[in-house]
Structures are given as C-alpha cells and as structure tokens.
Design a protein around this motif. Structure first.
Motif, PDB file in Angstrom:
ATOM      1  N   GLU A   1       0.850  -1.192   0.000  1.00  0.00           N
ATOM      2  CA  GLU A   1       0.000   0.000   0.000  1.00  0.00           C
ATOM      3  C   GLU A   1       0.883   1.237   0.000  1.00  0.00           C
ATOM      4  O   GLU A   1       1.873   1.302   0.731  1.00  0.00           O
ATOM      5  N   VAL A   2       0.512   2.221  -0.810  1.00  0.00           N
ATOM      6  CA  VAL A   2       1.256   3.488  -0.872  1.00  0.00           C
ATOM      7  C   VAL A   2       0.384   4.593  -0.298  1.00  0.00           C
ATOM      8  O   VAL A   2      -0.784   4.733  -0.662  1.00  0.00           O
ATOM      9  N   GLY A   3       0.936   5.374   0.622  1.00  0.00           N
ATOM     10  CA  GLY A   3       0.217   6.500   1.202  1.00  0.00           C
ATOM     11  C   GLY A   3      -0.940   6.097   2.077  1.00  0.00           C
ATOM     12  O   GLY A   3      -2.076   6.548   1.867  1.00  0.00           O
ATOM     13  N   PRO A   4      -0.717   5.254   3.097  1.00  0.00           N
ATOM     14  CA  PRO A   4      -1.827   4.795   3.938  1.00  0.00           C
ATOM     15  C   PRO A   4      -2.435   5.880   4.811  1.00  0.00           C
ATOM     16  O   PRO A   4      -3.568   5.728   5.272  1.00  0.00           O
ATOM     17  N   GLY A   5      -1.711   6.971   5.071  1.00  0.00           N
ATOM     18  CA  GLY A   5      -2.238   8.035   5.931  1.00  0.00           C
ATOM     19  C   GLY A   5      -2.575   7.485   7.303  1.00  0.00           C
ATOM     20  O   GLY A   5      -1.772   6.760   7.909  1.00  0.00           O
TER      21      GLY A   5
ATOM     22  N   GLU B   1       4.878   5.106   3.624  1.00  0.00           N
ATOM     23  CA  GLU B   1       4.303   6.384   4.038  1.00  0.00           C
ATOM     24  C   GLU B   1       5.392   7.441   4.164  1.00  0.00           C
ATOM     25  O   GLU B   1       6.367   7.250   4.877  1.00  0.00           O
ATOM     26  N   ARG B   2       5.187   8.545   3.464  1.00  0.00           N
ATOM     27  CA  ARG B   2       6.170   9.627   3.468  1.00  0.00           C
ATOM     28  C   ARG B   2       5.996  10.574   4.652  1.00  0.00           C
ATOM     29  O   ARG B   2       6.954  11.220   5.092  1.00  0.00           O
ATOM     30  N   ASP B   3       4.764  10.665   5.166  1.00  0.00           N
ATOM     31  CA  ASP B   3       4.426  11.637   6.206  1.00  0.00           C
ATOM     32  C   ASP B   3       4.664  11.033   7.588  1.00  0.00           C
ATOM     33  O   ASP B   3       3.887  10.190   8.057  1.00  0.00           O
ATOM     34  N   ALA B   4       5.716  11.486   8.260  1.00  0.00           N
ATOM     35  CA  ALA B   4       6.082  10.922   9.570  1.00  0.00           C
ATOM     36  C   ALA B   4       4.986  11.121  10.609  1.00  0.00           C
ATOM     37  O   ALA B   4       4.910  10.357  11.585  1.00  0.00           O
ATOM     38  N   ARG B   5       4.110  12.109  10.422  1.00  0.00           N
ATOM     39  CA  ARG B   5       3.028  12.336  11.384  1.00  0.00           C
ATOM     40  C   ARG B   5       2.074  11.147  11.473  1.00  0.00           C
ATOM     41  O   ARG B   5       1.403  10.938  12.471  1.00  0.00           O
ATOM     42  N   CYS B   6       1.987  10.367  10.384  1.00  0.00           N
ATOM     43  CA  CYS B   6       1.049   9.240  10.338  1.00  0.00           C
ATOM     44  C   CYS B   6       1.603   7.978  11.002  1.00  0.00           C
ATOM     45  O   CYS B   6       0.843   7.034  11.252  1.00  0.00           O
ATOM     46  N   LEU B   7       2.898   7.948  11.283  1.00  0.00           N
ATOM     47  CA  LEU B   7       3.519   6.716  11.769  1.00  0.00           C
ATOM     48  C   LEU B   7       2.952   6.236  13.110  1.00  0.00           C
ATOM     49  O   LEU B   7       2.739   5.031  13.290  1.00  0.00           O
ATOM     50  N   PRO B   8       2.683   7.125  14.092  1.00  0.00           N
ATOM     51  CA  PRO B   8       2.101   6.630  15.349  1.00  0.00           C
ATOM     52  C   PRO B   8       0.738   5.969  15.158  1.00  0.00           C
ATOM     53  O   PRO B   8       0.444   4.950  15.798  1.00  0.00           O
ATOM     54  N   ALA B   9      -0.097   6.532  14.289  1.00  0.00           N
ATOM     55  CA  ALA B   9      -1.416   5.932  14.033  1.00  0.00           C
ATOM     56  C   ALA B   9      -1.256   4.560  13.385  1.00  0.00           C
ATOM     57  O   ALA B   9      -1.977   3.605  13.730  1.00  0.00           O
TER      58      ALA B   9
ATOM     59  N   LEU C   1      -3.905   6.344  -4.019  1.00  0.00           N
ATOM     60  CA  LEU C   1      -2.628   7.007  -4.304  1.00  0.00           C
ATOM     61  C   LEU C   1      -2.700   8.511  -4.091  1.00  0.00           C
ATOM     62  O   LEU C   1      -3.701   9.147  -4.447  1.00  0.00           O
ATOM     63  N   PRO C   2      -1.645   9.101  -3.528  1.00  0.00           N
ATOM     64  CA  PRO C   2      -1.580  10.570  -3.472  1.00  0.00           C
ATOM     65  C   PRO C   2      -1.706  11.136  -4.887  1.00  0.00           C
ATOM     66  O   PRO C   2      -1.059  10.645  -5.819  1.00  0.00           O
ATOM     67  N   TYR C   3      -2.558  12.141  -5.054  1.00  0.00           N
ATOM     68  CA  TYR C   3      -2.843  12.667  -6.390  1.00  0.00           C
ATOM     69  C   TYR C   3      -1.584  13.124  -7.130  1.00  0.00           C
ATOM     70  O   TYR C   3      -1.490  12.995  -8.343  1.00  0.00           O
TER      71      TYR C   3
END
Length: 276
Positions: free
Chosen positions: A53-57, A77-85, A125-127
């Motif tokens: 999966e790419v970009g799970p948010g 996942e590129r966004d480190a903010r999403c890693l805890p979730a 996918l991220p747009y």
C-alpha cells in the motif's frame, strides 16, 4: 469497521494525532470504512496475499485490507506524522503490518517481498504522484512484474485515460501503455464527500491485471512513439511523428500517414515502436 476490528473510529484517530491532510503531499483521507472495504474487496480474496500500500495516511484502507485477511501489508508512508497511528494498527495485528517511512517514487517495490507469497498493490494514491507510480509499475525491465494486480484510486479523469481505447476522447499515452501490458477496468467511482478534506473532483477505483505475454516491444521505444504521436494529437501522424522518422517510419509500419494518434490501436503503436 470499528466494531469489526476493535480499533477507534478514524475521525478520532485523526483528531488525536493531529493529522490534518496536507495538499503538498497530495493527501485526502478516506474515512468511510465501508468504502475502504469495498476497495480492498476489488482486489479479490486476500488470504495468503502480501499487499503493498502506498500513502496509507491514518490507515483506513490498511485496516480494511488486514480485516479481510491479507497475510501481510507493507505500507510506504512519506508523512512521519502518520507513523504513530499506523503503529497502533501494527500492534493490533502483530506481525502483519510493516511500515516503511519513505518516498514511494524511490522505493524498489520488486525487492519488498522475499517470502514468495503473491503480491497485490492496493492504494488510494496521493494525487501528485499517482500517475508516475503507475507508469513505473507498467514499465519494469522484467515482465511479468512483481505483482498479481493493481487496485488503485485516481482522479476520475486519470482513470478514464487508463482504461481508454482507440477512438476514445480520453485515449492517449497512458491508455496505450496500460493496454499494452494489462487488462484495465474501472471498478467504481468515489464521491468527493467520502474524503477529508473533499477534493474538487470525483475519484475512481481502477483494477489492472498484467497480461502474461504482451506484444513484444521495447518499452522505451513505445514511450518515444506515444510521446511524439500524442504530443500533437490534433495533427496527422505524418506531422506528429516527424521528429522520429515521419512518413518513412509510418510506411515501414504500414500505417496511413493521414491518420491521427487517437485512431491507432495498441498493436499498431507497438508496430511503430518496433519499426524505429
């Protein structure tokens, strides 16, 4: 889904972790968990399958894939903010979710699964990177590719270009590349209201299955031919492909120079590429 997997509602997860969707990352979070299950089911039965999966948010689609029985999910996942979730989901499904922090465009997907299990790609996918990722998955050096199928969400306009065939207004380079190496079909549309924040366009889920033995052709030459032909799509081919051989090339491929790019079948584009 909250009752099904015992995890908190996605809105609560987003609020607790401060996950406002960021336009710069092409983010639009899908919160309807019935809808994420519908996307996951489009990929078929997932028992014994490793899903990339790419970009799970915040993990709505991730949860659906795991709840439907996937052996493992590898999420980029590129966004480190999403890693805890995502870590909370990994704790809930021990040993079944691996999260890689990084840029999907720089990820060597074919090396991610080493245990021999079948691989499918399922992603909202991220747009801003979706089309390029698809092209990368269509044009690897070796074929058949590392995946059994691609189940992907795009803006509807992109989805229409993916499944388009000759004489369709949406037919172009993407339609040729997808038609060359896959069987592509539109699965269903997704309303903007299903997302947070709502995008300005309708989205579509597209399902692509690789063709085991596509027409023999150089991917680089096919790209060259389609870029030239569709670069001036309103002009006759004798003009649009002038830079790569013009009428002499068309004669070798036995294609009428007065035709336009959108009238050529995938087979004819491959013939042109093979005559370069």
């Amino acid at each position: 889904m909250a009752a099904l997997d015992g995890l908190p509602p996605l809105r609560d997860v987003i609020q607790r972790h401060g996950l406002d969707a960021r336009k710069a990352l092409g983010q639009n979070f899908l919160l309807d968990l019935n809808l994420t299950q519908k996307i996951a089911r489009t990929a078929g039965i997932l028992d014994g399958v490793t899903v990339i999966e790419v970009g799970p948010g915040p993990g709505g689609l991730t949860r659906a894939i795991l709840a439907l029985g996937a052996k493992k999910v590898i999420a980029i996942e590129r966004d480190a903010r999403c890693l805890p979730a995502l870590a909370e989901i990994a704790d809930h499904y021990p040993g079944r979710l691996d999260v890689i922090e990084g840029d999907a465009l720089q990820t060597p997907f074919e090396t991610l699964v080493t245990d021999g299990s079948p691989v499918r790609v399922i992603a909202n996918l991220p747009y801003n990177v979706g089309t390029q990722l698809l092209v990368n998955w269509l044009l690897p050096e070796t074929w058949p590719p590392f995946y059994q199928s691609l189940t992907l969400m795009f803006q509807r306009e992109v989805g229409q270009r993916i499944v388009a065939q000759a004489d369709d207004n949406h037919y172009g380079r993407l339609g040729v590349l997808c038609g060359w190496r896959t069987q592509a079909q539109m699965a269903f549309d997704v309303s903007p209201q299903a997302f947070t924040p709502p995008p300005k366009v309708t989205s579509s889920v597209v399902h692509l299955v690789p063709i085991e033995n596509p027409i023999p052709c150089s991917a680089a030459d096919l790209e060259k031919v389609t870029m030239a032909a569709f670069g001036q799509r309103r002009k006759m081919l004798r003009q649009s492909v002038k830079s790569i051989g013009g009428e002499a090339l068309l004669a070798r491929a036995e294609i009428d120079p007065q035709r336009r790019a959108e009238t050529l079948t995938v087979e004819e584009f491959c013939r042109l590429a093979n005559c370069l």
